[in-house]
Design a protein around this motif. Structure first.
Motif, PDB file in Angstrom:
ATOM      1  N   PHE A  43      -7.289 -22.579 -18.114  1.00  0.00           N
ATOM      2  CA  PHE A  43      -8.197 -23.417 -17.995  1.00  0.00           C
ATOM      3  C   PHE A  43      -9.324 -22.637 -18.945  1.00  0.00           C
ATOM      4  O   PHE A  43      -9.121 -21.768 -19.432  1.00  0.00           O
ATOM      5  CB  PHE A  43      -8.688 -23.422 -16.396  1.00  0.00           C
ATOM      6  CG  PHE A  43      -9.197 -21.665 -15.933  1.00  0.00           C
ATOM      7  CD1 PHE A  43     -10.167 -21.050 -16.276  1.00  0.00           C
ATOM      8  CD2 PHE A  43      -7.822 -21.130 -15.294  1.00  0.00           C
ATOM      9  CE1 PHE A  43     -10.475 -19.967 -15.800  1.00  0.00           C
ATOM     10  CE2 PHE A  43      -7.963 -19.844 -14.895  1.00  0.00           C
ATOM     11  CZ  PHE A  43      -9.562 -19.181 -14.998  1.00  0.00           C
ATOM     12  N   PRO A  44     -10.258 -23.321 -19.130  1.00  0.00           N
ATOM     13  CA  PRO A  44     -11.256 -22.787 -20.339  1.00  0.00           C
ATOM     14  C   PRO A  44     -11.837 -21.617 -19.992  1.00  0.00           C
ATOM     15  O   PRO A  44     -12.293 -21.384 -18.932  1.00  0.00           O
ATOM     16  CB  PRO A  44     -12.189 -23.994 -20.363  1.00  0.00           C
ATOM     17  CG  PRO A  44     -11.522 -25.466 -19.814  1.00  0.00           C
ATOM     18  CD  PRO A  44     -10.749 -24.785 -18.614  1.00  0.00           C
ATOM     19  N   PHE A  45     -12.091 -20.579 -20.867  1.00  0.00           N
ATOM     20  CA  PHE A  45     -13.027 -19.648 -20.896  1.00  0.00           C
ATOM     21  C   PHE A  45     -12.458 -18.430 -19.546  1.00  0.00           C
ATOM     22  O   PHE A  45     -13.164 -18.018 -18.915  1.00  0.00           O
ATOM     23  CB  PHE A  45     -14.308 -19.757 -20.762  1.00  0.00           C
ATOM     24  CG  PHE A  45     -14.936 -20.737 -21.711  1.00  0.00           C
ATOM     25  CD1 PHE A  45     -15.140 -19.943 -22.947  1.00  0.00           C
ATOM     26  CD2 PHE A  45     -15.167 -22.158 -21.531  1.00  0.00           C
ATOM     27  CE1 PHE A  45     -15.806 -20.787 -24.156  1.00  0.00           C
ATOM     28  CE2 PHE A  45     -15.753 -22.906 -22.777  1.00  0.00           C
ATOM     29  CZ  PHE A  45     -15.964 -22.346 -23.979  1.00  0.00           C
ATOM     30  N   ASN A  53     -10.644 -15.192 -11.942  1.00  0.00           N
ATOM     31  CA  ASN A  53      -9.850 -16.448 -12.584  1.00  0.00           C
ATOM     32  C   ASN A  53      -9.402 -17.221 -11.312  1.00  0.00           C
ATOM     33  O   ASN A  53      -9.360 -18.454 -11.397  1.00  0.00           O
ATOM     34  CB  ASN A  53      -8.655 -15.691 -13.219  1.00  0.00           C
ATOM     35  CG  ASN A  53      -9.274 -15.394 -14.812  1.00  0.00           C
ATOM     36  OD1 ASN A  53     -10.396 -15.514 -15.127  1.00  0.00           O
ATOM     37  ND2 ASN A  53      -8.392 -14.694 -15.341  1.00  0.00           N
ATOM     38  N   GLU A  54      -9.110 -16.610 -10.252  1.00  0.00           N
ATOM     39  CA  GLU A  54      -8.597 -17.297  -9.472  1.00  0.00           C
ATOM     40  C   GLU A  54      -9.454 -18.294  -8.484  1.00  0.00           C
ATOM     41  O   GLU A  54      -9.263 -19.230  -8.236  1.00  0.00           O
ATOM     42  CB  GLU A  54      -7.782 -16.396  -8.061  1.00  0.00           C
ATOM     43  CG  GLU A  54      -6.578 -17.086  -7.626  1.00  0.00           C
ATOM     44  CD  GLU A  54      -5.845 -16.168  -6.662  1.00  0.00           C
ATOM     45  OE1 GLU A  54      -5.454 -16.167  -5.649  1.00  0.00           O
ATOM     46  OE2 GLU A  54      -5.260 -15.026  -7.466  1.00  0.00           O
ATOM     47  N   GLU A  55     -10.766 -17.587  -8.260  1.00  0.00           N
ATOM     48  CA  GLU A  55     -11.803 -18.388  -7.849  1.00  0.00           C
ATOM     49  C   GLU A  55     -12.003 -19.428  -8.874  1.00  0.00           C
ATOM     50  O   GLU A  55     -12.310 -20.860  -8.343  1.00  0.00           O
ATOM     51  CB  GLU A  55     -12.951 -17.552  -7.645  1.00  0.00           C
ATOM     52  CG  GLU A  55     -12.953 -16.719  -6.538  1.00  0.00           C
ATOM     53  CD  GLU A  55     -12.822 -17.217  -5.005  1.00  0.00           C
ATOM     54  OE1 GLU A  55     -13.131 -18.473  -5.051  1.00  0.00           O
ATOM     55  OE2 GLU A  55     -12.312 -16.509  -4.299  1.00  0.00           O
ATOM     56  N   LEU A  56     -12.243 -19.461 -10.255  1.00  0.00           N
ATOM     57  CA  LEU A  56     -12.443 -20.422 -11.141  1.00  0.00           C
ATOM     58  C   LEU A  56     -11.220 -21.561 -11.198  1.00  0.00           C
ATOM     59  O   LEU A  56     -11.538 -22.619 -11.212  1.00  0.00           O
ATOM     60  CB  LEU A  56     -12.595 -19.902 -12.426  1.00  0.00           C
ATOM     61  CG  LEU A  56     -13.827 -19.008 -12.992  1.00  0.00           C
ATOM     62  CD1 LEU A  56     -13.496 -18.032 -14.134  1.00  0.00           C
ATOM     63  CD2 LEU A  56     -15.057 -19.821 -13.038  1.00  0.00           C
ATOM     64  N   ALA A  57      -9.880 -20.919 -10.962  1.00  0.00           N
ATOM     65  CA  ALA A  57      -9.041 -21.872 -11.168  1.00  0.00           C
ATOM     66  C   ALA A  57      -9.118 -22.901  -9.883  1.00  0.00           C
ATOM     67  O   ALA A  57      -8.847 -24.046 -10.068  1.00  0.00           O
ATOM     68  CB  ALA A  57      -7.865 -21.299 -11.003  1.00  0.00           C
ATOM     69  N   ILE A  58      -9.511 -22.492  -8.644  1.00  0.00           N
ATOM     70  CA  ILE A  58      -9.692 -23.326  -7.345  1.00  0.00           C
ATOM     71  C   ILE A  58     -10.528 -24.446  -7.575  1.00  0.00           C
ATOM     72  O   ILE A  58     -10.395 -25.575  -7.353  1.00  0.00           O
ATOM     73  CB  ILE A  58     -10.168 -22.516  -6.254  1.00  0.00           C
ATOM     74  CG1 ILE A  58      -9.187 -21.384  -5.692  1.00  0.00           C
ATOM     75  CG2 ILE A  58     -10.615 -23.455  -5.102  1.00  0.00           C
ATOM     76  CD1 ILE A  58      -9.702 -20.559  -4.434  1.00  0.00           C
ATOM     77  N   ALA A  59     -11.809 -24.148  -8.407  1.00  0.00           N
ATOM     78  CA  ALA A  59     -12.574 -25.199  -8.814  1.00  0.00           C
ATOM     79  C   ALA A  59     -12.066 -26.167  -9.732  1.00  0.00           C
ATOM     80  O   ALA A  59     -12.475 -27.260  -9.697  1.00  0.00           O
ATOM     81  CB  ALA A  59     -13.938 -24.535  -9.263  1.00  0.00           C
ATOM     82  N   TYR A  60     -11.313 -25.786 -10.689  1.00  0.00           N
ATOM     83  CA  TYR A  60     -10.734 -26.524 -11.649  1.00  0.00           C
ATOM     84  C   TYR A  60      -9.829 -27.628 -11.137  1.00  0.00           C
ATOM     85  O   TYR A  60      -9.482 -28.612 -11.476  1.00  0.00           O
ATOM     86  CB  TYR A  60     -10.101 -25.893 -12.967  1.00  0.00           C
ATOM     87  CG  TYR A  60     -11.119 -25.548 -13.964  1.00  0.00           C
ATOM     88  CD1 TYR A  60     -11.845 -26.593 -14.825  1.00  0.00           C
ATOM     89  CD2 TYR A  60     -11.899 -23.959 -13.913  1.00  0.00           C
ATOM     90  CE1 TYR A  60     -12.797 -26.093 -15.830  1.00  0.00           C
ATOM     91  CE2 TYR A  60     -12.585 -23.947 -14.984  1.00  0.00           C
ATOM     92  CZ  TYR A  60     -13.394 -24.603 -15.776  1.00  0.00           C
ATOM     93  OH  TYR A  60     -14.164 -24.502 -16.773  1.00  0.00           O
ATOM     94  N   VAL A  61      -8.935 -26.859 -10.161  1.00  0.00           N
ATOM     95  CA  VAL A  61      -8.004 -27.948  -9.481  1.00  0.00           C
ATOM     96  C   VAL A  61      -8.902 -28.945  -8.637  1.00  0.00           C
ATOM     97  O   VAL A  61      -8.261 -30.073  -8.464  1.00  0.00           O
ATOM     98  CB  VAL A  61      -7.138 -26.940  -8.505  1.00  0.00           C
ATOM     99  CG1 VAL A  61      -6.143 -27.644  -7.473  1.00  0.00           C
ATOM    100  CG2 VAL A  61      -6.258 -26.131  -9.293  1.00  0.00           C
ATOM    101  N   LEU A  62      -9.965 -28.568  -7.827  1.00  0.00           N
ATOM    102  CA  LEU A  62     -10.666 -29.389  -7.237  1.00  0.00           C
ATOM    103  C   LEU A  62     -11.123 -30.793  -8.537  1.00  0.00           C
ATOM    104  O   LEU A  62     -11.234 -31.862  -7.884  1.00  0.00           O
ATOM    105  CB  LEU A  62     -11.930 -28.915  -6.885  1.00  0.00           C
ATOM    106  CG  LEU A  62     -11.622 -27.777  -5.561  1.00  0.00           C
ATOM    107  CD1 LEU A  62     -13.127 -27.136  -4.936  1.00  0.00           C
ATOM    108  CD2 LEU A  62     -11.395 -28.816  -4.494  1.00  0.00           C
ATOM    109  N   ILE A  63     -11.577 -30.326  -9.680  1.00  0.00           N
ATOM    110  CA  ILE A  63     -11.930 -31.401 -10.564  1.00  0.00           C
ATOM    111  C   ILE A  63     -10.794 -32.361 -10.874  1.00  0.00           C
ATOM    112  O   ILE A  63     -10.791 -33.246 -10.858  1.00  0.00           O
ATOM    113  CB  ILE A  63     -12.477 -30.544 -11.695  1.00  0.00           C
ATOM    114  CG1 ILE A  63     -13.550 -29.989 -11.727  1.00  0.00           C
ATOM    115  CG2 ILE A  63     -12.327 -31.674 -12.707  1.00  0.00           C
ATOM    116  CD1 ILE A  63     -14.134 -29.144 -12.938  1.00  0.00           C
TER     117      ILE A  63
END
Length: 781
Positions: A43-45, A53-63
């Motif tokens: 995922f970006p950045f 990274n895990e918290e960011l990844a959750i939001a990208y999966v939601l998108i």
């Protein structure tokens, strides 16, 4: 997992589908997808911290699962703790964009977030591209282009070039768009969409041969590419190649029989080819699939009316009229035209069975109506009284079988078809129209018969009065046939327009080059006009700037195409932004006198786009001067025609031929009709020559679809308009007409005006099929 705690209120905002997707998404599944994404840093950045990274990844999966509000809330919570977490700012910007740009608030928030990312991390091309994707649908094209240029500078890619090329294409900068698609294809050859767009950049610049090559290349890369077949069909249609166009439209429809755009384009081509029945089938199919398609609805109404089916036609037209544009929305061309068509359709229906000699369309239709119709203005006419509705006692036109006509009338129709085909321009941009061919062939025969009667001292009946025929009556015969062949086009005498309209000047305008769009119909005349302009510039500078004449002459020697003229404008302050040049038409009546011909205008902008156009301005004064010239020639023609009937000496025939061509030379230069002047004039030439005992046996020379100028390509109207005088035009015309003595069989043909005395009989004969004429024509002609 606290981030995945869904609130009922979100269901109210997102609607039921959003709730269903929420419920169907298993929390465990989201977490496992996120874990995988975080481990691979896909995922970006991504950061160096595994938990972040895990918290960011959750939001990208939601998108990725369409849960944009949840993703935004998730990113926002993270940003409260770490305000400059680039990946969260970027992700939130993406989520706002995905929520939908129809809501301006989303667009502004998305742009705000992406701009923050750029200020923090200015070297990432994907952020500039992402921002361009949000700017372009908002109409902020120049900002989007600037972002894509920045992205390309950072890291060029086939996708970025294609993306930027598409935006240049939308902006009608076809040359720059072409370069971008070319760069894209150099980086990745196998891109059928980029290849298609490259072809479209050629198509819009009038470079049809190059467009066709690109479309074929796109089909090599993707054999089932419907849009490439459709575009190929349209390119061949523009070239005037009916068979190749039909074949490619057909291939597109074999891949998808419900492809609305292809049905619409194929239908329009069939209409302009004169195959109205076939055209109608395509428009009906198009409307089954897309009931609110204005183009198909308008063309369906037009096709019905052209065939004399007024009830169905007006019903379809009324449906177009109901499509009022929304406030601030631009009205479609069909919406602008349909009210005129409906009024004209009602007028035609009311006169279906009135003898054509008893009424006059130019006098009957209200002046303001004609003026607005010819200028294609919105239908805002003060105190306009609508034409009466359809009268139930007047029935629609019924289909007439070719075999039901008597043998001599069948012969008449076949000869007309042949004569009409002789008028076809074999140059790119002119699609053969068999309906117009038949109409103008019948016009030619009727002109021949009327002129012969006049020379034999007979009178004609016009507008309910019997009198000697004038030159305008001769042209009016052709006008009535041209009018009824295609009721979409207002074929009207300009001097019959309201005085107010004429005093301002009525322009017949042709764009030869507008920006990067080349009007390929007239391509072959660019060089001729260019030479003329160069001569006029030298004359002008000789009179007004003698000191600078040498410099101008040297600069002109380097000019090989119209665009090269722009720098020469700077030699004179008056012409810096552009200039106009008038052609002059010498008088035969008053030696040494000259009339205004047409005006050539060239203007340029800072970017280097030009407008190169020609127009004739029909003012009252100009019209009177030309009429006096035509009157004198017609009087002379009638006198010599009467002598010819008695003696038929070769010298007389020659003099009569020259008078006919001279008369029509002034008609072409006057351009006295709102449409159709060219084919109307040519049918008068052919008919009047036949009355003198001479028949045109040569076809108008063929054009070439290339930039190279061919000296033997002819558009008769442009030959007349660019010839130095009537004698020069007569000489050019006779060089290809190949005049020969008329076949005696013409004398036995029935009278056209007596065989088709009403609008109904004219429409019937234009509708009738005559596919078995081919064998007969050889015998007759």
């Amino acid at each position: 997992s606290s981030f995945l705690h869904f609130h009922e209120s979100d269901c109210d905002i997102g609607g039921s589908s959003s709730c269903e997707s929420v419920l169907s998404l298993n929390t465990e599944k989201i977490l496992s997808q996120a874990k995988l994404l975080a481990e691979q840093k896909r995922f970006p950045f991504a950061t160096d911290n595994d938990n972040t990274n895990e918290e960011l990844a959750i939001a990208y999966v939601l998108i990725g699962n369409g849960l944009y509000d949840e993703a935004i809330r998730h990113f926002s919570t993270m940003l409260q703790e770490e305000p400059e977490l680039v990946s969260a700012i970027y992700g939130r910007g993406i989520a706002y964009g995905k929520k939908g740009l129809h809501d301006m608030k989303n667009a502004e928030l998305a742009l705000f977030e992406l701009s923050r990312v750029i200020s923090l991390e200015p070297d990432h091309p994907e952020v500039f591209e992402q921002r361009a994707e949000i700017l372009s649908p908002l109409g902020r094209i120049s900002e989007a282009l600037s972002d894509l240029t920045k992205a390309i500078q950072l890291q060029p890619s086939a996708r970025l070039y294609r993306h930027r090329g598409t935006l240049y294409f939308i902006s009608e900068d076809y040359a720059t768009a072409h370069d971008d698609f070319q760069h894209s294809l150099e980086l990745n050859k196998n891109q059928p969409v980029a290849m298609l767009y490259k072809g479209l950049t050629f198509f819009h610049r009038g470079l049809l041969k190059e467009a066709i090559e690109s479309f074929k290349e796109a089909l090599k890369q993707k054999a089932d590419f419907i849009d490439a077949y459709k575009s190929l069909g349209q390119a061949y249609r523009e070239l005037g190649n009916f068979d190749a166009a039909t074949e490619n439209f057909q291939k597109a429809l074999l891949l998808n029989q419900n492809h609305v755009q292809t049905l619409q384009l194929k239908g329009m081509m069939l209409y302009h080819h004169g195959s109205l029945d076939e055209a109608l089938k395509n428009f009906k199919r198009c409307l089954q699939l897309e009931p609110y398609n204005e183009v198909c609805q308008y063309m369906k109404g037009l096709s019905h009316v052209a065939m004399g089916q007024f009830y169905e036609g007006i019903k379809a037209q009324t449906k177009v009229m109901l499509n009022d544009p929304l406030p601030g929305q631009k009205a479609s061309p069909e919406y602008l035209k349909v009210k005129y068509l409906r009024e004209y359709s009602r007028y035609l229906h009311a006169h279906l069975d009135t003898p054509l000699t008893e009424y006059n369309t130019d006098i009957d239709l209200p002046g303001n109506f004609k003026d607005h119709w010819a200028k294609n203005l919105p239908f805002l006419i003060e105190n306009y009284e609508e034409q009466p509705g359809l009268q139930p006692h007047i029935k629609d036109v019924l289909f007439q079988n070719f075999e039901s006509y008597k043998p001599d009338v069948q012969e008449l129709i076949c000869v007309a078809d042949h004569l009409g085909s002789m008028m076809q321009y074999e140059t790119p941009g002119f699609l053969p129209n068999k309906r117009i061919h038949r109409a103008m062939g019948l016009a030619t025969l009727e002109v021949m018969q009327a002129v012969q009667r006049t020379w034999a001292n007979s009178k004609v009946r016009m507008n309910g009065k019997t009198r000697l025929m004038q030159w305008r009556d001769m042209f009016d015969i052709a006008v009535k046939w041209r009018r009824i062949a295609d009721p979409d086009q207002p074929v009207l005498w300009l001097d019959q327009m309201p005085a107010r309209s004429l005093s301002r000047g009525f322009n017949n305008h042709i764009n030869l080059i507008r920006g990067q769009v080349i009007n390929m119909r007239y391509l072959e005349y660019f060089e001729k006009i260019l030479h003329f302009i160069k001569d006029r510039i030298l004359v002008y500078h000789g009179a007004n700037n003698p000191k600078g004449l040498l410099e101008v002459r040297e600069a002109l020697e380097k000019v090989h195409k119209v665009e090269d003229l722009l720098p020469i404008m700077k030699f004179n302050s008056k012409t810096r932004d552009g200039f106009t040049v008038n052609t002059k038409v010498p008088s035969l009546k008053d030696q040494g006198k000259e009339y205004d011909g047409f005006t050539i205008t060239i203007t340029g902008d800072k970017v280097g786009n030009i407008l190169f156009s020609v127009e004739t301005q029909t003012t009252e004064e100009r019209t009177q001067l030309y009429h006096a010239e035509i009157d004198a020639l017609y009087k002379d023609l009638t006198a010599k025609g009467k002598v010819l009937i008695l003696s038929a000496e070769l010298g007389e025939v020659d003099a009569v031929c020259n008078l006919i061509l001279s008369l029509v030379y002034y008609f072409y230069n006057l351009m006295p009709l709102s449409r159709g002047s060219s084919v109307i004039a040519y049918s008068v030439i052919m008919g009047a020559l036949m009355a003198s005992g001479k028949e045109v046996s040569g076809k108008i020379p063929k054009g070439k679809a290339s930039i190279k100028i061919s000296q033997n390509t002819l558009l008769v109207d442009f030959e007349a308009m660019t010839a130095p005088g009537s004698e020069a035009f007569s000489k050019i015309a006779r060089s290809w007409m190949n005049l020969k003595s008329i076949s005696p069989s013409y004398k036995s043909l029935p009278s056209v005006s007596e065989t088709f005395p009403t609008l109904r009989t004219m429409i019937e004969v234009l509708n009738t099929d005559s596919s078995h004429c081919l064998k007969k024509t050889i015998v007759v002609v």
